[in-house]
Scaffold this active site. Structure first.
Site, mmCIF file in Angstrom:
data_model
loop_
_atom_site.group_PDB
_atom_site.id
_atom_site.type_symbol
_atom_site.label_atom_id
_atom_site.label_comp_id
_atom_site.label_asym_id
_atom_site.label_seq_id
_atom_site.Cartn_x
_atom_site.Cartn_y
_atom_site.Cartn_z
ATOM 1 N N ARG A 47 0.815 -1.235 0.000
ATOM 2 C CA ARG A 47 0.000 0.000 0.000
ATOM 3 C C ARG A 47 0.837 1.268 0.000
ATOM 4 N NH1 ARG A 47 -3.411 -0.728 5.262
ATOM 5 N NH2 ARG A 47 -1.265 -1.222 5.735
ATOM 6 N N HIS A 176 7.291 -23.407 5.787
ATOM 7 C CA HIS A 176 8.702 -23.320 5.405
ATOM 8 C C HIS A 176 9.557 -24.397 6.068
ATOM 9 C CE1 HIS A 176 8.938 -20.840 9.072
ATOM 10 N NE2 HIS A 176 10.170 -21.256 9.142
ATOM 11 N N LYS A 180 13.263 -27.114 4.552
ATOM 12 C CA LYS A 180 14.590 -27.286 5.156
ATOM 13 C C LYS A 180 15.253 -28.560 4.656
ATOM 14 C CE LYS A 180 13.539 -24.713 9.367
ATOM 15 N NZ LYS A 180 14.572 -23.687 9.362
ATOM 16 N N GLU A 214 11.966 -21.582 20.962
ATOM 17 C CA GLU A 214 12.452 -20.256 20.558
ATOM 18 C C GLU A 214 12.930 -19.514 21.791
ATOM 19 O OE1 GLU A 214 9.837 -18.275 17.346
ATOM 20 O OE2 GLU A 214 8.443 -19.321 18.646
ATOM 21 N N ASP A 233 -0.052 -21.257 16.068
ATOM 22 C CA ASP A 233 1.107 -20.683 15.384
ATOM 23 C C ASP A 233 2.139 -21.752 15.015
ATOM 24 O OD1 ASP A 233 2.474 -18.425 14.393
ATOM 25 O OD2 ASP A 233 3.765 -18.366 16.153
ATOM 26 N N HIS A 238 3.724 -26.439 11.650
ATOM 27 C CA HIS A 238 5.083 -27.000 11.632
ATOM 28 C C HIS A 238 5.187 -28.353 12.350
ATOM 29 C CE1 HIS A 238 5.915 -23.115 10.142
ATOM 30 N NE2 HIS A 238 6.007 -22.495 11.296
ATOM 31 N N LYS A 338 7.862 -20.051 23.371
ATOM 32 C CA LYS A 338 8.667 -18.827 23.248
ATOM 33 C C LYS A 338 9.406 -18.608 24.554
ATOM 34 C CE LYS A 338 6.094 -16.413 19.715
ATOM 35 N NZ LYS A 338 7.174 -16.475 18.732
HETATM 36 P P1 NAP Z 1 4.038 -7.367 8.086
HETATM 37 O O1 NAP Z 1 5.458 -7.055 8.382
HETATM 38 O O2 NAP Z 1 2.968 -6.816 8.945
HETATM 39 O O3 NAP Z 1 3.778 -6.943 6.574
HETATM 40 C C1 NAP Z 1 2.513 -6.912 5.988
HETATM 41 C C2 NAP Z 1 2.648 -6.488 4.546
HETATM 42 O O4 NAP Z 1 1.348 -6.405 3.987
HETATM 43 C C3 NAP Z 1 3.300 -5.142 4.369
HETATM 44 O O5 NAP Z 1 4.101 -5.151 3.205
HETATM 45 C C4 NAP Z 1 2.102 -4.250 4.154
HETATM 46 O O6 NAP Z 1 2.536 -3.128 3.437
HETATM 47 C C5 NAP Z 1 1.201 -5.157 3.347
HETATM 48 N N1 NAP Z 1 -0.202 -4.762 3.403
HETATM 49 C C6 NAP Z 1 -0.977 -4.575 4.502
HETATM 50 N N2 NAP Z 1 -2.211 -4.200 4.141
HETATM 51 C C7 NAP Z 1 -2.222 -4.170 2.794
HETATM 52 C C8 NAP Z 1 -3.204 -3.859 1.825
HETATM 53 N N3 NAP Z 1 -4.458 -3.503 2.169
HETATM 54 N N4 NAP Z 1 -2.865 -3.914 0.534
HETATM 55 C C9 NAP Z 1 -1.614 -4.267 0.141
HETATM 56 N N5 NAP Z 1 -0.650 -4.569 1.001
HETATM 57 C C10 NAP Z 1 -0.941 -4.521 2.308
HETATM 58 O O7 NAP Z 1 3.803 -8.939 8.055
HETATM 59 P P2 NAP Z 1 4.884 -10.091 7.801
HETATM 60 O O8 NAP Z 1 5.560 -10.399 9.077
HETATM 61 O O9 NAP Z 1 5.702 -9.763 6.620
HETATM 62 O O10 NAP Z 1 3.947 -11.334 7.484
HETATM 63 C C11 NAP Z 1 3.195 -11.461 6.293
HETATM 64 C C12 NAP Z 1 2.378 -12.741 6.376
HETATM 65 O O11 NAP Z 1 3.272 -13.848 6.481
HETATM 66 C C13 NAP Z 1 1.484 -12.803 7.619
HETATM 67 O O12 NAP Z 1 0.329 -13.520 7.328
HETATM 68 C C14 NAP Z 1 2.337 -13.587 8.616
HETATM 69 O O13 NAP Z 1 1.546 -14.249 9.564
HETATM 70 C C15 NAP Z 1 3.032 -14.559 7.682
HETATM 71 N N6 NAP Z 1 4.315 -15.046 8.185
HETATM 72 C C16 NAP Z 1 5.290 -14.185 8.573
HETATM 73 C C17 NAP Z 1 6.509 -14.676 9.021
HETATM 74 C C18 NAP Z 1 7.620 -13.759 9.429
HETATM 75 O O14 NAP Z 1 8.704 -14.260 9.770
HETATM 76 N N7 NAP Z 1 7.434 -12.447 9.398
HETATM 77 C C19 NAP Z 1 6.721 -16.074 9.092
HETATM 78 C C20 NAP Z 1 5.701 -16.925 8.669
HETATM 79 C C21 NAP Z 1 4.507 -16.403 8.229
HETATM 80 P P3 NAP Z 1 1.856 -1.671 3.556
HETATM 81 O O15 NAP Z 1 1.672 -1.367 4.982
HETATM 82 O O16 NAP Z 1 2.807 -0.788 2.836
HETATM 83 O O17 NAP Z 1 0.612 -1.819 2.817
#
Ligand code: NAP
Length: 488
Positions: A47, A176, A180, A214, A233, A238, A338
């Site tokens: 966004r 993921h 591994k 963790e 989670d 996993h 955790k």
């Molecule tokens: P995050 O840091 O909160 O990032 C969310 C992303 O979504 C940002 O790029 C945000 O960008 C975008 N976004 C939010 N609202 C949007 C909209 N209306 N339109 C378009 N883009 C939008 O989350 P994250 O940690 O990267 O995780 C992303 C997903 O992967 C989640 O479901 C999370 O549970 C999963 N996940 C994450 C991890 C990890 O290690 N982080 C591991 C496993 C799974 P803007 O704010 O610029 O729109």
């Protein structure tokens, strides 16, 4: 390494934590390895209003941070960055998708990967908007990050709406852990050798433990974690996926559905933990203040975004049983948490004791069982513990590790989990991705545990941050006469 067919990798959530920390570095590495042809592209979507240059500056900074110094060079970066673009799209705004459509115009022949690295609440609308804007081509694939729903019903809703746009063969549900190397090596160990198969069953294996520990807390994501908890989670995805790989029957081929059929059978054979069973077979815990690596850390209840009276679990231990001929009577103890003492992901397969020992004990009772220890984190390793004679006059035995020297044997580059999974998506290989019925079966087993906790008002047990979880976790396994690996 084989070059991948020309692809467009559309990263929804391109500015998010996962994209910056894992996905973009993984694509950079594949580019450096020569797998990403000159015509392939990465299109980051989010966004926030950013120019392409601003986005490139952002990912360059994070890649420098997350890649090893020797992996990064200015020349390599420039070559990769030339194939990256940024498109500002609000996934909830249908008109924004026209911009994406314009950027992808004339590229219908390329493999199109639509990677949804955003909150799952956006999945349905994003897919609807992609379809309405004509972005979904026959060569499109959609990748869904966890968590896929918060229970069986909500997962079904996501699956139905995504399934209305994409055929099941186009849907890649990522876990993921399956990317591994060690997990795939476990498959190689089991089905590429005859050695283990006769031993891989009741009567030969006494019990199995899987730990995902963790040291981190909720890392500023308290609000998200409050609605998730360790069961959803970590266990639902996993841990259960690791159980499947360990317990499945030999598939008839390496065909994705042959493998996934066998995993599904394991999930369906898990004995339900219902009603009062939750008190005997599960433990849920929450960390209070303590110290990890000598550093004081706050209680879960004092983390930002967490309710003062929260009962969200940051730790789960449970006893899973698989009702099949192969596994009847062999408990699978699973635990995750955790703020535990170590960062560790480990599978321990403990074999039966010798029926009668003729040797003098060097340690405990001379009946130290053989163990196969498969470590996924922090370093990947596979070790078989066997008893050997200690040097000297007497026949005193001691456990010795027979370790597979994978790093020393193979000079080939190891792919991290996301590199492997992203290339599999481009190649169209679904083996390491969860099928819809697998996800459904996993939730079907998980939901009653949570319901049981609520119904029986099962109190959450607290544990000191930096420990191995609540005392009840040790009690869970010691009731059966065993101990967690860190307690032996
Ligand atoms: P995050 O840091 O909160 O990032 C969310 C992303 O979504 C940002 O790029 C945000 O960008 C975008 N976004 C939010 N609202 C949007 C909209 N209306 N339109 C378009 N883009 C939008 O989350 P994250 O940690 O990267 O995780 C992303 C997903 O992967 C989640 O479901 C999370 O549970 C999963 N996940 C994450 C991890 C990890 O290690 N982080 C591991 C496993 C799974 P803007 O704010 O610029 O729109």
């Amino acid at each position: 390494m084989q070059k991948l067919d020309t692809f467009d990798m559309v990263l929804f959530g391109g500015t998010g934590d996962l994209a910056l920390r894992k996905l973009v570095p993984a694509l950079y590495r594949r580019h450096v390895a020569g797998q990403m042809g000159a015509a392939s592209r990465v299109l980051a979507v989010a966004r926030t209003n950013l120019t392409r240059e601003e986005y490139l500056a952002q990912i360059e900074a994070t890649c420098r941070k997350h890649l090893a110094a020797e992996e990064f060079s200015d020349a390599r970066w420039r070559a990769f960055a030339a194939q990256v673009d940024y498109v500002q799209v609000d996934a909830t705004e249908a008109r924004d998708f026209k911009k994406l459509c314009a950027t992808l115009e004339g590229r219908d022949d390329a493999t199109r990967v639509l990677f949804l690295s955003t909150a799952p609440s956006l999945f349905t609308l994003t897919c609807d908007n992609l379809a309405a804007a004509g972005v979904v081509t026959p060569k499109s694939r959609v990748v869904l990050e966890k968590p896929l729903g918060h229970d069986r019903a909500s997962a079904d809703l996501i699956n139905r709406s995504v399934g209305a746009i994409f055929a099941e063969q186009q849907i890649y549900r990522i876990d993921h852990y399956l990317g591994k190397e060690t997990v795939q090596n476990l498959i190689a160990l089991r089905f590429g050798n005859t050695l283990f198969e006769p031993l891989w069953r009741r009567g030969r294996i006494r019990h199995v433990q899987i730990t995902i520990a963790e040291q981190l807390g909720v890392e500023g994501r308290g609000q998200f974690y409050e609605h998730t908890g360790a069961l959803r989670d970590m266990v639902q995805n996993h841990l259960l996926q690791l159980v499947c790989i360990l317990a499945m029957e030999p598939p008839t081929s390496s065909d994705p559905d042959a493998v996934r059929d066998e995993k599904l059978k394991v999930l369906r054979a898990l004995r339900p933990i219902v009603g009062r069973d939750v008190q005997n077979k599960t433990v849920r815990g929450q960390y209070r203040a303590g110290a990890v690596n000598g550093q004081p850390v706050p209680s879960y209840l004092d983390e930002a975004g967490v309710a003062a009276d929260s009962t969200t679990e940051t730790f789960v231990a449970l006893k899973a049983e698989i009702d099949t001929w192969r596994w009847a009577g062999v408990p699978f103890y699973l635990r995750t948490g955790k703020r535990l003492q170590e960062r560790l992901t480990e599978i321990v397969v403990t074999f039966e004791d010798v029926p009668h020992s003729i040797f003098e004990a060097a340690g405990s009772n001379g009946r130290t069982p053989n163990r196969l220890v498969i470590r996924l984190q922090p370093q990947e390793s596979i070790t078989l513990t066997i008893l050997a004679k200690m040097p000297g006059e007497t026949m005193r035995l001691k456990p010795v590790d027979l370790a597979l020297d994978l790093a020393g044997t193979f000079k080939e580059q190891r792919l991290d989990a996301y590199e492997r999974l992203l290339t599999d998506v481009v190649k169209g290989n679904l083996t390491l991705f969860m099928r819809r019925d697998e996800l459904d079966a996993a939730w079907r087993w998980i939901d009653p545990v949570r319901e049981g906790w609520a119904q029986h008002d099962e109190r959450i047990k607290s544990y000191v941050a930096g420990s191995w979880g609540p005392a009840a976790s040790s009690a869970l396994i010691s009731r059966d006469g065993f101990a967690w690996q860190d307690e032996t």
